[in-house]
Design a protein around this motif. Structure first.
Motif, PDB file in Angstrom:
ATOM      1  N   ARG A   1      -1.331  13.866   1.351  1.00 17.06           N
ATOM      2  CA  ARG A   1      -1.318  13.602   2.784  1.00 17.06           C
ATOM      3  C   ARG A   1      -0.157  12.665   3.091  1.00 17.06           C
ATOM      4  O   ARG A   1       0.243  11.855   2.239  1.00 17.06           O
ATOM      5  N   PRO A   2       0.419  12.743   4.302  1.00 25.00           N
ATOM      6  CA  PRO A   2       1.543  11.862   4.633  1.00 25.00           C
ATOM      7  C   PRO A   2       1.181  10.386   4.437  1.00 25.00           C
ATOM      8  O   PRO A   2       0.110   9.945   4.862  1.00 25.00           O
ATOM      9  N   LEU A   3       2.061   9.661   3.760  1.00 26.41           N
ATOM     10  CA  LEU A   3       1.835   8.237   3.532  1.00 26.41           C
ATOM     11  C   LEU A   3       1.893   7.504   4.876  1.00 26.41           C
ATOM     12  O   LEU A   3       2.877   7.604   5.609  1.00 26.41           O
ATOM     13  N   SER A   4       0.819   6.772   5.203  1.00 24.49           N
ATOM     14  CA  SER A   4       0.738   6.107   6.502  1.00 24.49           C
ATOM     15  C   SER A   4      -0.193   4.910   6.397  1.00 24.49           C
ATOM     16  O   SER A   4      -0.739   4.613   5.321  1.00 24.49           O
ATOM     17  N   GLY A   5      -0.406   4.245   7.517  1.00 27.96           N
ATOM     18  CA  GLY A   5      -1.294   3.092   7.539  1.00 27.96           C
ATOM     19  C   GLY A   5      -2.728   3.436   7.199  1.00 27.96           C
ATOM     20  O   GLY A   5      -3.499   2.560   6.786  1.00 27.96           O
ATOM     21  N   THR A   6      -3.103   4.713   7.334  1.00 26.07           N
ATOM     22  CA  THR A   6      -4.478   5.119   7.010  1.00 26.07           C
ATOM     23  C   THR A   6      -4.656   5.471   5.534  1.00 26.07           C
ATOM     24  O   THR A   6      -5.778   5.740   5.106  1.00 26.07           O
ATOM     25  N   SER A   7      -3.556   5.503   4.768  1.00 28.60           N
ATOM     26  CA  SER A   7      -3.651   5.828   3.336  1.00 28.60           C
ATOM     27  C   SER A   7      -4.505   4.780   2.627  1.00 28.60           C
ATOM     28  O   SER A   7      -4.242   3.578   2.735  1.00 28.60           O
ATOM     29  N   VAL A   8      -5.506   5.233   1.904  1.00 26.66           N
ATOM     30  CA  VAL A   8      -6.429   4.333   1.220  1.00 26.66           C
ATOM     31  C   VAL A   8      -5.868   3.972  -0.154  1.00 26.66           C
ATOM     32  O   VAL A   8      -5.500   4.858  -0.933  1.00 26.66           O
ATOM     33  N   LEU A   9      -5.798   2.692  -0.452  1.00 21.65           N
ATOM     34  CA  LEU A   9      -5.225   2.222  -1.707  1.00 21.65           C
ATOM     35  C   LEU A   9      -6.302   2.066  -2.772  1.00 21.65           C
ATOM     36  O   LEU A   9      -7.416   1.635  -2.489  1.00 21.65           O
TER      37      LEU A   9
ATOM     38  N   SER B   1       9.113  26.163  -9.408  1.00 19.69           N
ATOM     39  CA  SER B   1       9.742  26.673  -8.191  1.00 19.69           C
ATOM     40  C   SER B   1       9.512  25.782  -6.980  1.00 19.69           C
ATOM     41  O   SER B   1       9.892  26.149  -5.866  1.00 19.69           O
ATOM     42  N   GLY B   2       8.878  24.648  -7.175  1.00 22.18           N
ATOM     43  CA  GLY B   2       8.630  23.759  -6.054  1.00 22.18           C
ATOM     44  C   GLY B   2       7.228  23.187  -6.093  1.00 22.18           C
ATOM     45  O   GLY B   2       6.401  23.587  -6.923  1.00 22.18           O
ATOM     46  N   ALA B   3       6.961  22.260  -5.206  1.00 23.81           N
ATOM     47  CA  ALA B   3       5.657  21.602  -5.126  1.00 23.81           C
ATOM     48  C   ALA B   3       5.315  21.400  -3.657  1.00 23.81           C
ATOM     49  O   ALA B   3       6.104  21.725  -2.760  1.00 23.81           O
ATOM     50  N   ASP B   4       4.142  20.864  -3.424  1.00 23.87           N
ATOM     51  CA  ASP B   4       3.704  20.577  -2.064  1.00 23.87           C
ATOM     52  C   ASP B   4       4.750  19.716  -1.348  1.00 23.87           C
ATOM     53  O   ASP B   4       5.191  18.685  -1.875  1.00 23.87           O
ATOM     54  N   VAL B   5       5.149  20.148  -0.156  1.00 26.59           N
ATOM     55  CA  VAL B   5       6.229  19.473   0.571  1.00 26.59           C
ATOM     56  C   VAL B   5       5.854  18.034   0.913  1.00 26.59           C
ATOM     57  O   VAL B   5       6.680  17.116   0.794  1.00 26.59           O
ATOM     58  N   THR B   6       4.618  17.815   1.315  1.00 24.84           N
ATOM     59  CA  THR B   6       4.189  16.463   1.684  1.00 24.84           C
ATOM     60  C   THR B   6       4.249  15.532   0.484  1.00 24.84           C
ATOM     61  O   THR B   6       4.735  14.399   0.586  1.00 24.84           O
ATOM     62  N   MET B   7       3.767  16.005  -0.667  1.00 28.35           N
ATOM     63  CA  MET B   7       3.811  15.166  -1.857  1.00 28.35           C
ATOM     64  C   MET B   7       5.255  14.838  -2.239  1.00 28.35           C
ATOM     65  O   MET B   7       5.582  13.685  -2.571  1.00 28.35           O
ATOM     66  N   LEU B   8       6.131  15.834  -2.170  1.00 29.62           N
ATOM     67  CA  LEU B   8       7.533  15.596  -2.494  1.00 29.62           C
ATOM     68  C   LEU B   8       8.155  14.584  -1.545  1.00 29.62           C
ATOM     69  O   LEU B   8       8.908  13.696  -1.959  1.00 29.62           O
ATOM     70  N   ASP B   9       7.844  14.704  -0.270  1.00 33.78           N
ATOM     71  CA  ASP B   9       8.365  13.742   0.707  1.00 33.78           C
ATOM     72  C   ASP B   9       7.883  12.326   0.397  1.00 33.78           C
ATOM     73  O   ASP B   9       8.649  11.358   0.488  1.00 33.78           O
ATOM     74  N   ASN B  10       6.622  12.208   0.026  1.00 25.34           N
ATOM     75  CA  ASN B  10       6.081  10.890  -0.309  1.00 25.34           C
ATOM     76  C   ASN B  10       6.760  10.303  -1.543  1.00 25.34           C
ATOM     77  O   ASN B  10       7.129   9.125  -1.573  1.00 25.34           O
TER      78      ASN B  10
END
Length: 238
Positions: free
Chosen positions: A226-234, A151-160
């Motif tokens: 979490r929203p993908l951004s410059g702070t995202s740890v690789l 029925s759906g998933a976390d909105v942030t993850m889907l956006d990423n």
């Protein structure tokens, strides 16, 4: 519940019948969706064909919610094949003949099947819908397949994932460029720092596509809740 039967349609126009207990994953090779999906102006639902990196072809969907589930399946490293509307299933349930066409069949790298039906959370408040989705799950599990009502998933993850899907197609970023980039990634470094270091005197956006493609491929990971951004740890996947 007894005598469940399955019909599978193939790209040469033929239809083959199986008893459900004899149905095997290789039987879907060369198959096509049971129903033909058409998008029409003004229709209530949103249908189309998704260009899948997993299958190397197009996979049909009939709603935006189905498209979201397709994106996640395409991003999932465990999935090696995706079949939309894989078959027509008929069984006697509680004294009545029931028919059902599942939304997706996912085949994993471990050669296991996962039958998926996509329904909005609002539809699942209807007990009739819940009952209609229950009996195919019983058959799937008895057959040794997983079963999922999604029925759906976390909105942030889907956006990423939706953003990274822009880099899913082979050749969007040259393979040699991705290999060079992957070799230079430092485990635990934030995305912005990686871009600055790899870019050198160039604009940061020139090195970004290779990083995004590596994230799509799963060769590099980060916390997509979490929203993908410059702070995202690789993190490098070995």
């Amino acid at each position: 519940m007894c005598d469940p039967a399955v019909w599978v349609r193939y790209d040469d126009g033929t239809v083959r019948a199986f008893t459900f207990d004899r149905l095997r994953l290789p039987d879907f090779i060369g198959s096509v969706p049971w129903r033909q999906v058409r998008a029409r102006h003004g229709q209530a639902h949103y249908a189309g064909a998704y260009a899948s990196a997993t299958t190397g072809g197009f996979v049909a969907y009939e709603s935006r919610l189905e498209l979201a589930r397709l994106l996640l399946a395409d991003f999932d490293l465990r999935v090696r094949q995706i079949y939309a509307q894989p078959f027509r299933l008929v069984a006697r349930v509680d004294g009545h003949i029931r028919c059902h066409v599942p939304d997706f069949l996912l085949v994993t790298a471990a050669d296991t099947g996962r039958l998926v039906n996509v329904k909005s959370a609002a539809r699942l408040e209807d007990r009739r819908v819940v009952r209609a989705l229950a009996w195919p799950g019983v058959l799937a599990k008895r057959h040794g397949w997983a079963y999922e009502v999604w029925s759906g998933a976390d909105v942030t993850m889907l956006d990423n994932v939706r953003f990274l899907a822009a880099y899913r197609r082979q050749g969007v970023v040259p393979a040699e460029e991705m290999e060079r980039t992957w070799a230079l990634i430092r485990d635990g470094e934030p995305l912005a720092d990686t871009e600055l270091r790899l870019a050198g005197d160039r604009p940061r956006h020139e090195v970004r596509p290779a990083l995004m493609a590596l994230l799509w491929l799963g060769r590099v990971t980060t916390d997509l809740s979490r929203p993908l951004s410059g702070t995202s740890v690789l993190r490098r996947r070995r």
